[in-house]
Design a protein around this motif. Structure first.
Motif, PDB file in Angstrom:
ATOM      1  N   ASN A  27      -9.506   4.598   7.608  1.00  0.00           N
ATOM      2  CA  ASN A  27      -8.341   4.979   6.809  1.00  0.00           C
ATOM      3  C   ASN A  27      -7.767   6.301   7.297  1.00  0.00           C
ATOM      4  N   LEU A  33      -2.909   1.045   5.360  1.00  0.00           N
ATOM      5  CA  LEU A  33      -2.105  -0.166   5.567  1.00  0.00           C
ATOM      6  C   LEU A  33      -2.535  -0.907   6.821  1.00  0.00           C
ATOM      7  N   SER A  37      -4.409  -4.536   7.108  1.00  0.00           N
ATOM      8  CA  SER A  37      -3.867  -5.564   7.993  1.00  0.00           C
ATOM      9  C   SER A  37      -4.913  -6.081   8.968  1.00  0.00           C
ATOM     10  N   SER A  44      -3.131  -4.162  -0.005  1.00  0.00           N
ATOM     11  CA  SER A  44      -3.052  -2.929   0.780  1.00  0.00           C
ATOM     12  C   SER A  44      -3.815  -1.772   0.139  1.00  0.00           C
ATOM     13  N   LYS A  45      -4.216  -1.912  -1.115  1.00  0.00           N
ATOM     14  CA  LYS A  45      -4.974  -0.856  -1.782  1.00  0.00           C
ATOM     15  C   LYS A  45      -6.490  -1.032  -1.614  1.00  0.00           C
TER      16      LYS A  45
END
Length: 127
Positions: A27, A33, A37, A44-45
């Motif tokens: 992260n 994001l 992906s 996305s959280k």
């Protein structure tokens, strides 16, 4: 089978990391994001939640993608720098039919993306 030394070093570091710490680092380097992906998460959280020490643990398929992404990140950032490593993850790659490594990871094309990274680090024109 010849394995590049950079991938071996990245493997050791990745294998020793708790999955929550591994996601926290991804992260930090790639952003949540991109982590969502490449992992295949539609939420996305979720990478924020995975990064918490007491958060949920990613499922096995997610973990496999996240661990490979971390190994690739360590190899690229150590050999080049963090900016180049991030650009490599999000840029179209001729060894992946112009898909991005993020897409290849999500699609479980692990061997292809590893070979593409090795070709990049060795400045080769073929895989």
């Amino acid at each position: 089978m010849s394995i590049p030394p950079a991938m071996i070093a990245g493997h050791g570091e990745t294998a020793r990391l708790d999955i929550h710490e591994l996601v926290r680092r991804l992260n930090s380097h790639l952003g949540p994001l991109l982590v969502a992906s490449l992992s295949g998460s539609k939420d996305s959280k979720l990478p924020y939640k995975w990064a918490k020490p007491d958060g949920p643990t990613p499922g096995p398929a997610f973990q496999k993608r996240l661990q490979l992404a971390h190994r690739l990140w360590v190899s690229l950032a150590d050999a080049e720098n963090e900016a180049i490593a991030r650009a490599w993850f999000i840029g179209g790659n001729p060894f992946l039919d112009e898909d991005t490594p993020v897409t290849a990871l999500r699609e479980d094309r692990h061997k292809d993306v590893s070979q593409a990274m090795t070709a990049f680090l060795e400045d080769r024109q073929d895989v």
